[in-house]
Design a protein around this motif. Sequence first.
Motif, PDB file in Angstrom:
ATOM      1  N   LEU A   1      11.501  59.449  52.926  1.00 49.72           N
ATOM      2  CA  LEU A   1      12.591  58.623  52.403  1.00 49.72           C
ATOM      3  C   LEU A   1      12.359  58.253  50.940  1.00 49.72           C
ATOM      4  O   LEU A   1      13.287  58.305  50.117  1.00 49.72           O
TER       5      LEU A   1
ATOM      6  N   LEU B   1      20.911  52.337  51.184  1.00 49.59           N
ATOM      7  CA  LEU B   1      19.968  52.730  52.220  1.00 49.59           C
ATOM      8  C   LEU B   1      20.376  52.011  53.496  1.00 49.59           C
ATOM      9  O   LEU B   1      20.229  50.793  53.618  1.00 49.59           O
TER      10      LEU B   1
ATOM     11  N   GLY C   1      20.161  51.459  57.475  1.00 50.86           N
ATOM     12  CA  GLY C   1      19.272  51.664  58.608  1.00 50.86           C
ATOM     13  C   GLY C   1      19.710  50.902  59.833  1.00 50.86           C
ATOM     14  O   GLY C   1      20.041  49.719  59.767  1.00 50.86           O
TER      15      GLY C   1
ATOM     16  N   SER D   1      16.089  50.607  60.370  1.00 45.97           N
ATOM     17  CA  SER D   1      16.064  49.549  59.356  1.00 45.97           C
ATOM     18  C   SER D   1      14.637  49.195  58.970  1.00 45.97           C
ATOM     19  O   SER D   1      14.370  48.817  57.822  1.00 45.97           O
TER      20      SER D   1
ATOM     21  N   ALA E   1      13.628  51.880  56.660  1.00 47.93           N
ATOM     22  CA  ALA E   1      14.310  51.674  55.383  1.00 47.93           C
ATOM     23  C   ALA E   1      13.615  50.592  54.569  1.00 47.93           C
ATOM     24  O   ALA E   1      13.423  50.731  53.354  1.00 47.93           O
TER      25      ALA E   1
ATOM     26  N   LEU F   1      20.393  47.706  50.250  1.00 47.64           N
ATOM     27  CA  LEU F   1      19.896  47.820  51.611  1.00 47.64           C
ATOM     28  C   LEU F   1      20.928  47.253  52.578  1.00 47.64           C
ATOM     29  O   LEU F   1      21.390  46.111  52.411  1.00 47.64           O
TER      30      LEU F   1
END
Length: 778
Positions: free
Chosen positions: A613, A630, A632, A637, A640, A657
Amino acid sequence: MEKAQQTGPDGDGGAPAGAGPAGPGTALELLVHGVGGTSPEQMLDDPRTVRVTGDDVAAVFRRADDADAERNPGARRDGPVPEAYVWCNLTSGNGNGTRALWLLLLPFMVVNLAHWMRPSAHGRRRTVRLYGLLVRLTGLSLTVLLVAAACEVALDLTAWQCAGTPACAGRHSWLGFLSPDGGWWGAPGRRLALAALVPAALTGLLWFLSLRTWSAYESQQPLGGPEEDTGPTALSRPGFWYGRRLGARLRAAHTAAALLTVAAAVGSAAARYDREPGGPAVLAVLGVLLEAALAAGACAVVWVVCRRGRSERRLDGDADRRLVRGLPLAALTLLTASALYAGWERPGWESAGRLPGNVTFGALTLAQGLLVIVLAGVAHALHRTDPDRRAALRGLAGPAVAMLACALGGVMSGGVSQRMSDWLDGTRASIPGPPVLLTWQASVIPPLLLLLLIMCCWLARRAWQLARAERAAVAEEYRGETGDPGRTRRIASVRAMAALTDRGPRILAVTSAATLLLGAAALAGAAATGRTPSQAARDAHPVVHGAAQTAQALGSWLIGLGFVLLVTWGRRAYKDASARRTIGILWDVGTFWPRAAHPFAPPCYAERAVPDLTWRIATWTRTTGGRLVLSGHSQGSVLAAAAAWQLPPSVRARVALLTYGSPLERLYGRWFPAHFGPDALDALHRDVVCWRNLYRRTDPIGGPVRLPGDTGPDVDRPPLKDPLAYGRTPDHPLPAPILGHSDYQADPAFAEERRRLLARLRPEVPAPRRTGEPGPAA
């Protein structure tokens, strides 16, 4: 998924082949799935997908129509380009049936989790190191216990007891050549030397699997960077996901410990016989020298385990090759010497009773209990240094889990020994059978299960109370809609069941404490009486004698049944993909963390997934200068967040995020406070430009992040409605399902929050593209 078309070179990990630098408006959504995995077609909601980068184990996919999105941004509809990182083949999605055998490594996985459950503490480096050392020693004791159980089956029950007893050997024709009148192999020492091949082969298999899985999973080099302490969590350090040096040292130490255990089991009986009056003096001296060499080897193994922990502040690529190669080879040499020594001709030597050295199980049980108690004291001291009210069991989760790992190891060892003894001898009682301690340990299983049954009843009652309390909340949330008592009860029941996740620490505390006390009672009873519970209670009151007989018989049956179920489940998983997937989900949760306490635990998939990633994010943002969300779900998550911590600050400035159904605080924050506690999550909120978290009250895994104090814009959105509609509406003419932990993207709030995150990101001018150059250093 394996049939997806590969597009674009993997050399720089950037955009697909032919894509030039995109404009500043380019946006990407990198989706990371959760436990159990899914296909790229499901994640991208399109039957036609292409593989952008990666291999058959873990890869990034796009829709076929989006393959050249950076080169032709005008041809796209509104919204970011979706990409799916699919990592399920690292665990539950892989079709390799041999991974079902990882069930046998369950105690190793559990003790490895205990290493990462330490409380957070600032300025207590020595205490933190002591905590890690105690867990590593506990893991070492589990390796010795596993190999000792294999020696008990192969050497004691089979080669020493059954093969040395004519009545038992006569029922098993394959043992005929090992019987005392069977020829050259009939000597007790030679029988032991031949049987030692079984535990030695098991040790070799564990070593090979550990080395092979490290190469496949954990040898991926992260972005790297300077040696520095970058925040309140170790997950942001450059070398966190690259534990090569510690893994190699632990693998060598545990392999040597296993081989030394086999060597001691082979040579101890012969050395004891040679020390008897009238024995050969030369062999007696050789026996003393051999035992001294074995003791020295054991001290060397313990020294290696104690000497060094993890190196996380830099990429530590040192291999310690002399140690890694020399220690197992030295142990193998001692095993060979023990086999030769035991196989020497000794006229008049006969096998009788149990194999000398059965006190090993008692010593291991005592050592494990003491290690757990001391570990609890260290964990309590760390928790008092930096109290965290949300930490599970007030910082004692690690010792409690370590206790469960020891209990699992004991149950599996006792189950194997008991079933092998029953198969060899049945109910004829022609051989003494396994050590008395294993029978005592089996006898405490019924009261422990009774306690667990009481706890389950308490949970059921608590769920019923919560469901009643939730009915009013459901009615208030869907006020104005037609009342349906059945629908209300179903929604309230799902919420109540989801809330039971937060009762997990209490269940663990009671189970671990009861296991420790019952284990101590079993050890004391075996040491004091030297007889089985039913024999020890023969002269007691009839009620006590009957209870002892019942507990012993029921415990033996249960421990055997548990072992048979474990083997059956593993065999079924070898053939059945759905069962294999269920087992894989266990590893999705349990093997996130690196193997810092036990090298034979199932491999850590995050040491492959997190570098994947970070490299993808860093190279894409550098190449395009675009914005990236990103995204997740569930365990995705957690991956991430771990990847975001590893990104350099220049890259984090273009990354948002989005987490949903996330266990970051509810599970990881409570059970792993040193790495996902309030300070760590607060630092993550400051490090990334923006972060939003979605959750539902019906979700048993995901929950709010609950950042403390004034940390800027809120991370948590108010809980999403589930179901989206109580009854039939124009938008939902059919009854809406209760989604719980799944399908967060179906909620309109998901697209809304993603749009807001992209609006808060600022695109930058892309840097010049340089073919073959890796991403920026961390």
